[in-house]
Write a protein that holds these residues in place. Structure first.
Motif, PDB file in Angstrom:
ATOM      1  N   ASP A 107       0.873  -1.247  -0.106  1.00 17.95           N
ATOM      2  CA  ASP A 107      -0.204  -0.085  -0.199  1.00 17.95           C
ATOM      3  C   ASP A 107       0.860   1.261   0.263  1.00 17.95           C
ATOM      4  OD1 ASP A 107       1.040   0.006   2.579  1.00 17.95           O
ATOM      5  OD2 ASP A 107      -0.647  -0.051   3.646  1.00 17.95           O
ATOM      6  N   GLY A 108       2.201   1.219  -0.136  1.00 18.42           N
ATOM      7  CA  GLY A 108       3.193   2.152  -0.382  1.00 18.42           C
ATOM      8  C   GLY A 108       3.515   2.663   1.006  1.00 18.42           C
ATOM      9  N   SER A 109       3.039   2.240   2.152  1.00 19.63           N
ATOM     10  CA  SER A 109       3.514   2.501   3.603  1.00 19.63           C
ATOM     11  C   SER A 109       4.993   1.856   4.002  1.00 19.63           C
ATOM     12  CB  SER A 109       2.532   2.078   4.576  1.00 19.63           C
ATOM     13  OG  SER A 109       2.398   0.880   4.688  1.00 19.63           O
ATOM     14  N   MET A 110       5.506   2.425   5.338  1.00 17.54           N
ATOM     15  CA  MET A 110       6.694   1.891   5.854  1.00 17.54           C
ATOM     16  C   MET A 110       7.739   2.428   4.965  1.00 17.54           C
ATOM     17  SD  MET A 110       5.082   0.858   8.422  1.00 17.54           S
ATOM     18  CE  MET A 110       6.314   0.506   9.482  1.00 17.54           C
ATOM     19  N   PHE A 111       8.645   1.310   4.512  1.00 18.01           N
ATOM     20  CA  PHE A 111       9.830   1.780   3.544  1.00 18.01           C
ATOM     21  C   PHE A 111       9.385   1.547   2.144  1.00 18.01           C
ATOM     22  CE2 PHE A 111      13.700   1.980   6.642  1.00 18.01           C
ATOM     23  CZ  PHE A 111      13.216   3.071   7.186  1.00 18.01           C
ATOM     24  N   ALA A 112       8.303   1.575   1.587  1.00 15.72           N
ATOM     25  CA  ALA A 112       8.062   1.099  -0.053  1.00 15.72           C
ATOM     26  C   ALA A 112       8.736   2.441  -0.576  1.00 15.72           C
ATOM     27  CB  ALA A 112       6.482   0.877  -0.039  1.00 15.72           C
ATOM     28  N   ALA A 113       8.578   3.600  -0.015  1.00 15.41           N
ATOM     29  CA  ALA A 113       9.106   4.710  -0.831  1.00 15.41           C
ATOM     30  C   ALA A 113      10.410   4.908  -1.190  1.00 15.41           C
ATOM     31  CB  ALA A 113       8.506   6.188  -0.146  1.00 15.41           C
ATOM     32  N   LEU A 114      11.308   3.996  -0.540  1.00 25.08           N
ATOM     33  CA  LEU A 114      12.914   4.049  -0.648  1.00 25.08           C
ATOM     34  C   LEU A 114      13.063   3.490  -2.166  1.00 25.08           C
ATOM     35  CD1 LEU A 114      14.212   2.158   2.197  1.00 25.08           C
ATOM     36  CD2 LEU A 114      14.094   4.703   1.939  1.00 25.08           C
ATOM     37  N   SER A 115      12.023   2.707  -2.750  1.00 27.10           N
ATOM     38  CA  SER A 115      12.229   2.320  -4.232  1.00 27.10           C
ATOM     39  C   SER A 115      12.483   3.426  -5.136  1.00 27.10           C
ATOM     40  CB  SER A 115      11.341   1.183  -4.545  1.00 27.10           C
ATOM     41  OG  SER A 115       9.919   1.843  -4.562  1.00 27.10           O
ATOM     42  N   ASN A 116      11.836   4.599  -4.748  1.00 21.96           N
ATOM     43  CA  ASN A 116      11.937   5.782  -5.537  1.00 21.96           C
ATOM     44  C   ASN A 116      13.428   6.110  -5.913  1.00 21.96           C
ATOM     45  OD1 ASN A 116       9.265   6.020  -5.869  1.00 21.96           O
ATOM     46  ND2 ASN A 116       9.211   7.396  -3.868  1.00 21.96           N
ATOM     47  N   TYR A 117      14.405   5.689  -5.002  1.00 22.39           N
ATOM     48  CA  TYR A 117      15.702   6.277  -5.155  1.00 22.39           C
ATOM     49  C   TYR A 117      16.624   5.339  -6.273  1.00 22.39           C
ATOM     50  CZ  TYR A 117      15.478   9.582  -1.599  1.00 22.39           C
ATOM     51  OH  TYR A 117      15.099  10.755  -0.759  1.00 22.39           O
ATOM     52  N   LYS A 118      15.735   4.504  -6.779  1.00 27.33           N
ATOM     53  CA  LYS A 118      16.435   3.790  -7.978  1.00 27.33           C
ATOM     54  C   LYS A 118      16.603   4.817  -9.215  1.00 27.33           C
ATOM     55  CE  LYS A 118      14.573  -0.745  -6.324  1.00 27.33           C
ATOM     56  NZ  LYS A 118      13.805  -2.055  -6.557  1.00 27.33           N
ATOM     57  N   SER A 119      15.866   6.010  -8.950  1.00 31.75           N
ATOM     58  CA  SER A 119      15.670   6.900 -10.046  1.00 31.75           C
ATOM     59  C   SER A 119      16.983   7.858  -9.796  1.00 31.75           C
ATOM     60  CB  SER A 119      14.735   7.491 -10.259  1.00 31.75           C
ATOM     61  OG  SER A 119      14.580   8.341 -10.926  1.00 31.75           O
ATOM     62  N   GLN A 120      17.829   8.380 -10.595  1.00 32.97           N
ATOM     63  CA  GLN A 120      18.694   9.409 -10.449  1.00 32.97           C
ATOM     64  C   GLN A 120      17.784  10.717 -10.423  1.00 32.97           C
ATOM     65  OE1 GLN A 120      21.891   9.535  -9.998  1.00 32.97           O
ATOM     66  NE2 GLN A 120      22.322  11.675 -10.092  1.00 32.97           N
TER      67      GLN A 120
ATOM     68  N   TYR B 292      16.398  11.061  -6.863  1.00 31.44           N
ATOM     69  CA  TYR B 292      17.463  11.587  -5.848  1.00 31.44           C
ATOM     70  C   TYR B 292      17.915  12.843  -5.860  1.00 31.44           C
ATOM     71  CZ  TYR B 292      22.333  12.156  -4.395  1.00 31.44           C
ATOM     72  OH  TYR B 292      23.229  12.655  -3.617  1.00 31.44           O
ATOM     73  N   GLU B 293      18.046  13.396  -7.156  1.00 31.15           N
ATOM     74  CA  GLU B 293      18.452  14.771  -7.401  1.00 31.15           C
ATOM     75  C   GLU B 293      17.407  15.792  -6.653  1.00 31.15           C
ATOM     76  OE1 GLU B 293      19.858  15.599 -11.334  1.00 31.15           O
ATOM     77  OE2 GLU B 293      21.380  14.458 -11.052  1.00 31.15           O
ATOM     78  N   GLU B 294      16.252  15.356  -6.875  1.00 32.16           N
ATOM     79  CA  GLU B 294      15.360  16.223  -6.339  1.00 32.16           C
ATOM     80  C   GLU B 294      14.996  15.977  -4.881  1.00 32.16           C
ATOM     81  OE1 GLU B 294      11.738  15.101  -8.403  1.00 32.16           O
ATOM     82  OE2 GLU B 294      12.056  16.208 -10.230  1.00 32.16           O
ATOM     83  N   HIS B 295      15.408  15.033  -4.226  1.00 33.64           N
ATOM     84  CA  HIS B 295      15.172  14.488  -2.745  1.00 33.64           C
ATOM     85  C   HIS B 295      16.331  13.941  -2.148  1.00 33.64           C
ATOM     86  CE1 HIS B 295      11.045  15.286  -3.794  1.00 33.64           C
ATOM     87  NE2 HIS B 295      11.065  14.401  -4.702  1.00 33.64           N
ATOM     88  N   PRO B 296      17.728  14.755  -2.208  1.00 31.05           N
ATOM     89  CA  PRO B 296      19.021  13.983  -1.444  1.00 31.05           C
ATOM     90  C   PRO B 296      18.947  13.781  -0.136  1.00 31.05           C
ATOM     91  CG  PRO B 296      19.248  16.409  -2.195  1.00 31.05           C
ATOM     92  CD  PRO B 296      17.659  16.101  -2.610  1.00 31.05           C
TER      93      PRO B 296
ATOM     94  N   SER C 116      26.022   1.482  -6.897  1.00 29.46           N
ATOM     95  CA  SER C 116      24.991   2.288  -6.779  1.00 29.46           C
ATOM     96  C   SER C 116      23.991   2.634  -8.143  1.00 29.46           C
ATOM     97  CB  SER C 116      25.342   3.569  -6.014  1.00 29.46           C
ATOM     98  OG  SER C 116      24.219   4.512  -5.931  1.00 29.46           O
ATOM     99  N   LEU C 117      22.898   2.686  -7.939  1.00 30.80           N
ATOM    100  CA  LEU C 117      21.962   3.090  -8.949  1.00 30.80           C
ATOM    101  C   LEU C 117      21.738   4.700  -9.059  1.00 30.80           C
ATOM    102  CD1 LEU C 117      19.023   0.694  -8.479  1.00 30.80           C
ATOM    103  CD2 LEU C 117      21.018   0.308 -10.000  1.00 30.80           C
ATOM    104  N   ILE C 118      22.284   5.533  -8.183  1.00 33.30           N
ATOM    105  CA  ILE C 118      22.292   6.834  -8.282  1.00 33.30           C
ATOM    106  C   ILE C 118      23.618   7.234  -8.055  1.00 33.30           C
ATOM    107  CG2 ILE C 118      19.883   7.128  -7.423  1.00 33.30           C
ATOM    108  CD1 ILE C 118      21.223   7.540  -4.558  1.00 33.30           C
ATOM    109  N   ARG C 119      23.943   8.427  -8.577  1.00 38.37           N
ATOM    110  CA  ARG C 119      25.267   9.099  -8.465  1.00 38.37           C
ATOM    111  C   ARG C 119      25.370  10.391  -7.708  1.00 38.37           C
ATOM    112  NH1 ARG C 119      26.742   4.876  -8.767  1.00 38.37           N
ATOM    113  NH2 ARG C 119      27.819   3.789 -10.669  1.00 38.37           N
ATOM    114  N   ALA C 120      26.085  10.295  -6.689  1.00 36.41           N
ATOM    115  CA  ALA C 120      26.134  11.622  -5.696  1.00 36.41           C
ATOM    116  C   ALA C 120      27.187  12.376  -6.230  1.00 36.41           C
ATOM    117  CB  ALA C 120      26.073  11.153  -4.358  1.00 36.41           C
ATOM    118  N   ASP C 121      27.325  13.732  -5.681  1.00 36.00           N
ATOM    119  CA  ASP C 121      28.668  14.499  -6.084  1.00 36.00           C
ATOM    120  C   ASP C 121      29.541  14.621  -4.666  1.00 36.00           C
ATOM    121  OD1 ASP C 121      27.257  15.875  -3.926  1.00 36.00           O
ATOM    122  OD2 ASP C 121      26.736  17.606  -5.480  1.00 36.00           O
ATOM    123  N   PHE C 122      29.423  13.607  -3.770  1.00 36.98           N
ATOM    124  CA  PHE C 122      30.492  13.569  -2.666  1.00 36.98           C
ATOM    125  C   PHE C 122      30.356  12.160  -2.236  1.00 36.98           C
ATOM    126  CE2 PHE C 122      26.417  13.239  -0.745  1.00 36.98           C
ATOM    127  CZ  PHE C 122      26.536  12.567   0.647  1.00 36.98           C
TER     128      PHE C 122
END
Length: 275
Positions: free
Chosen positions: A168-181, A184-188, A237-243
């Protein structure tokens, strides 16, 4: 023969009725459990307060109602992070009140960009809260909990927080959004609130792990081993950070189920920065 046929039809009808009844009960049970979990955690919202709740999302840089300023190239992301670090509005948590509900509370994780907004508990083992809500009630949603091997004040070099990936999207389901760069850049960042102080969680890596991977190591023999572990996480990592973190940084991993293969997990890694 006709009588036998009628008997068979009646048996078939009775069997189908039982199947529908059992299925209906299971659906009713699941919906009831989800509603119970939703209500239980909504009841805890009163323990989290903002100085100005209407502006909290904008101050945190991750408001639900609009796009964050932290988007675009990695250079723009770095500039935006530097500009907004001093503007983050940390909620205040009534930990004394929470302890009256559950004395095992050790913190609160907050992300205004998603539904992640939960108290964190810690038990003597990592099984207890898999199927218990914060208030101790039995429920498949479980609770958000700190690894039993970690210090409760998050002072270890590497701490791990677990939560279910609920359908239902609760608990830690929203972590999967961070498979998208882009996401991530919008919500670092997220926020970690504790009785001893508050932290931003500066996210730097996220990847799909097998349960046999070293994503859940909590102790390192040397700084070199720790740096190698960090570098390994960044490489996957599926995302790239600047640090990239250093050996003096404290890393927090958020861990939940993923579904790319059997026993897959998605782990999101961030550095804890004190308020």
């Amino acid at each position: 023969m006709k009588r036998i046929g009628r008997i068979l039809v009646c048996l078939l009808a009775a069997g189908l009725a039982v199947v529908f009844a059992v299925s209906g009960y299971q659906v009713w049970k699941i919906l009831g459990e989800r509603k119970a979990a939703e209500t239980a955690y909504e009841d805890l919202d009163s323990f989290l307060q903002f100085a100005d709740k209407d502006d909290a999302g904008a101050d945190a840089g991750t408001g639900k109602s609009g796009q964050s300023a932290q988007s675009g190239s990695s250079g723009a992301l770095a500039a935006s992070r530097a500009e907004t670090d001093s503007e983050i509005a940390f909620p205040e948590v009534d930990f004394a009140g929470l302890r009256s509900v559950n004395e095992q509370v050790v913190g609160w994780i907050y992300d205004d960009a998603s539904v992640i907004n939960y108290p964190i508990v810690q038990a003597a083992d990592n099984d207890y809260y898999l199927h218990r809500l914060f208030n101790g009630e039995s429920n498949p949603s479980g609770a958000i909990f700190l690894d039993c091997r970690n210090q409760s004040d998050f002072s270890d070099s590497h701490c791990i927080i677990y939560g279910h990936h609920m359908k239902d999207g609760s608990m830690f389901a929203a972590l999967s959004n961070y498979k998208s760069q882009e996401y991530y850049e919008e919500h670092p960042r997220m926020l970690l609130l504790t009785p001893n102080g508050n932290y931003t969680i500066e996210i730097f890596a996220g990847y799909v792990a097998n349960v046999e991977d070293d994503a859940w190591v909590t102790g390192f023999e040397s700084e070199a081993d720790y740096e190698d572990w960090i570098a390994s996480g960044i490489s996957k990592s599926l995302i790239r950070a600047d640090f990239a973190p250093s050996a003096s940084d404290h890393v927090l991993t958020l861990s939940t189920c993923s579904y790319e293969f059997a026993d897959a997990r998605f782990v999101l890694l961030g550095v804890l920065r004190a308020e």
